[in-house]
Enzyme design. Structure first.
Site, PDB file in Angstrom:
ATOM      1  N   GLU A 153      -9.727  -2.170   5.502  1.00 56.11           N
ATOM      2  CA  GLU A 153     -10.331  -1.888   6.800  1.00 56.11           C
ATOM      3  C   GLU A 153     -11.577  -2.752   7.010  1.00 56.11           C
ATOM      4  O   GLU A 153     -12.069  -3.387   6.066  1.00 56.11           O
ATOM      5  CB  GLU A 153     -10.716  -0.400   6.859  1.00 56.11           C
ATOM      6  CG  GLU A 153      -9.529   0.572   6.666  1.00 56.11           C
ATOM      7  CD  GLU A 153      -8.662   0.739   7.914  1.00 56.11           C
ATOM      8  OE1 GLU A 153      -8.533  -0.213   8.699  1.00 56.11           O
ATOM      9  OE2 GLU A 153      -8.104   1.838   8.090  1.00 56.11           O
ATOM     10  N   ASN A 179      -7.488  -2.891  14.420  1.00 53.83           N
ATOM     11  CA  ASN A 179      -8.870  -3.228  14.061  1.00 53.83           C
ATOM     12  C   ASN A 179      -8.935  -4.458  13.149  1.00 53.83           C
ATOM     13  O   ASN A 179      -9.962  -4.747  12.569  1.00 53.83           O
ATOM     14  CB  ASN A 179      -9.556  -2.032  13.381  1.00 53.83           C
ATOM     15  CG  ASN A 179      -8.851  -1.620  12.079  1.00 53.83           C
ATOM     16  OD1 ASN A 179      -7.911  -2.288  11.628  1.00 53.83           O
ATOM     17  ND2 ASN A 179      -9.307  -0.533  11.476  1.00 53.83           N
ATOM     18  N   HIS A 227      -7.159  -4.923  10.327  1.00 50.36           N
ATOM     19  CA  HIS A 227      -6.922  -4.724   8.895  1.00 50.36           C
ATOM     20  C   HIS A 227      -5.648  -5.427   8.443  1.00 50.36           C
ATOM     21  O   HIS A 227      -4.716  -5.619   9.218  1.00 50.36           O
ATOM     22  CB  HIS A 227      -6.939  -3.233   8.505  1.00 50.36           C
ATOM     23  CG  HIS A 227      -5.757  -2.426   8.930  1.00 50.36           C
ATOM     24  ND1 HIS A 227      -5.861  -1.084   9.263  1.00 50.36           N
ATOM     25  CD2 HIS A 227      -4.437  -2.714   9.078  1.00 50.36           C
ATOM     26  CE1 HIS A 227      -4.670  -0.617   9.576  1.00 50.36           C
ATOM     27  NE2 HIS A 227      -3.785  -1.580   9.471  1.00 50.36           N
ATOM     28  N   ASP A 276       0.811  -1.220   0.000  1.00 48.29           N
ATOM     29  CA  ASP A 276       0.000   0.000   0.000  1.00 48.29           C
ATOM     30  C   ASP A 276       0.845   1.272   0.000  1.00 48.29           C
ATOM     31  O   ASP A 276       2.060   1.238   0.211  1.00 48.29           O
ATOM     32  CB  ASP A 276      -0.971  -0.002   1.194  1.00 48.29           C
ATOM     33  CG  ASP A 276      -0.348  -0.576   2.471  1.00 48.29           C
ATOM     34  OD1 ASP A 276       0.887  -0.520   2.603  1.00 48.29           O
ATOM     35  OD2 ASP A 276      -1.093  -1.083   3.316  1.00 48.29           O
TER      36      ASP A 276
HETATM   37  C1  F6R Z   1       1.498  -1.570   6.092  1.00 47.31           C
HETATM   38  C2  F6R Z   1       0.174  -2.170   6.203  1.00 47.31           C
HETATM   39  C3  F6R Z   1      -0.567  -2.196   7.483  1.00 47.31           C
HETATM   40  C4  F6R Z   1       0.291  -2.435   8.728  1.00 47.31           C
HETATM   41  C5  F6R Z   1      -0.547  -2.361   9.990  1.00 47.31           C
HETATM   42  C6  F6R Z   1       0.293  -2.521  11.238  1.00 47.31           C
HETATM   43  O1  F6R Z   1       2.015  -1.692   4.780  1.00 47.31           O
HETATM   44  O2  F6R Z   1      -0.322  -2.611   5.215  1.00 47.31           O
HETATM   45  O3  F6R Z   1      -1.554  -3.204   7.426  1.00 47.31           O
HETATM   46  O4  F6R Z   1       0.925  -3.679   8.625  1.00 47.31           O
HETATM   47  O5  F6R Z   1      -1.224  -1.141  10.027  1.00 47.31           O
HETATM   48  O6  F6R Z   1       1.146  -1.411  11.350  1.00 47.31           O
HETATM   49  P1  F6R Z   1       2.342  -1.395  12.423  1.00 47.31           P
HETATM   50  O7  F6R Z   1       3.278  -2.465  11.991  1.00 47.31           O
HETATM   51  O8  F6R Z   1       2.958  -0.029  12.281  1.00 47.31           O
HETATM   52  O9  F6R Z   1       1.729  -1.677  13.741  1.00 47.31           O
END
Ligand code: F6R
Length: 233
Positions: A135, A128, A130, A62
């Site tokens: 989401e 959450n 995701h 992403d």
């Molecule tokens: C990042 C992504 C997100 C993160 C998630 C956890 O490329 O796709 O799904 O893996 O938000 O983020 P952290 O690792 O910062 O807790």
């Protein structure tokens, strides 16, 4: 799902790196990569190793809409700094958050994924539930799309920005359908803030309301979690 419990994020990064090396020995050529704090220890292992990645391709999950490689908070910049500047890959793909036509960019990214099927996908998980920026409520068949980030995600990611108003509210994300087509998936989670999502992902029902629960349907998922993230199991 195979669950591997580790002491901390450093051990988790080492374990994930071992699995990537095993995969590469068996012929893996395309790595699906994630950003955020979770994979940082993995990227540290990769950059400290003497493994050559110059024949490998990476496809990232992403990117924030509106940010590009020259923006410090962009995911392209994150990947360059944490991995690619130190360990060159043959090709690295990240969605272009500055594309003038976002619909066209999503199509282009789906074409990238189709021509570079992911052998090993690295995932983190949102509080959450995701995966990528898919989401709660996201379709399990989804392809690349522009997504609205939830308040929970914006708050979790504000640590990288000067103020919460600076956090982009939309992103381009690979869809869950594409993530599920990866041959192998390694999801990592560290810290107590992830314990609730991890418990629901592993022990809860498969539901769009907890996007990561779809991974129960995949036949090769390894979950690497530290004690805090495993504390609600
Ligand atoms: C990042 C992504 C997100 C993160 C998630 C956890 O490329 O796709 O799904 O893996 O938000 O983020 P952290 O690792 O910062 O807790």
């Amino acid at each position: 799902m195979e669950i591997i419990r580790v002491k901390d994020a450093v051990q988790g990064g080492k374990k994930a790196f071992e699995l990537i090396q095993e995969g590469m020995e068996k012929g893996a050529k395309v790595l699906g990569l994630a950003t955020g704090s979770t994979p940082e220890t993995l990227y540290a292992e990769m950059t400290a190793s003497d493994i050559d990645f110059s024949h490998m391709t990476s496809v990232n999950l992403d990117e924030y809409v509106g940010l590009g490689g020259s923006d410090d908070q962009s995911y392209r910049h994150f990947m360059d700094v944490h991995l690619f500047d130190k360990k060159p890959f043959a090709e690295t793909f990240v969605p272009n958050g500055k594309a003038s036509d976002l619909k066209e960019e999503c199509q282009r990214y789906d074409d990238v994924i189709a021509s570079h099927p992911v052998d090993i996908q690295i995932l983190g998980i949102g509080q959450n539930g995701h995966i990528g920026f898919n989401e709660p409520g996201a379709s399990f068949e989804g392809t690349t799309s522009v997504v609205d980030l939830t308040e929970s995600t914006i708050n979790a990611n504000k640590r990288y920005f000067d103020k919460v108003e600076d956090v982009p509210t939309t992103a381009i994300s690979m869809g869950i359908g594409s993530i599920m087509r990866s041959k192998k998936i390694i999801l990592m989670a560290f810290g107590e803030v992830k314990a609730g999502a991890i418990q629901k992902m592993i022990e809860g029902p498969i539901t769009n309301e907890l996007p990561a629960s779809v991974l129960q349907n995949h036949n090769d998922v390894v979950v690497i979690i530290d004690e805090a993230a495993a504390s609600k199991l």
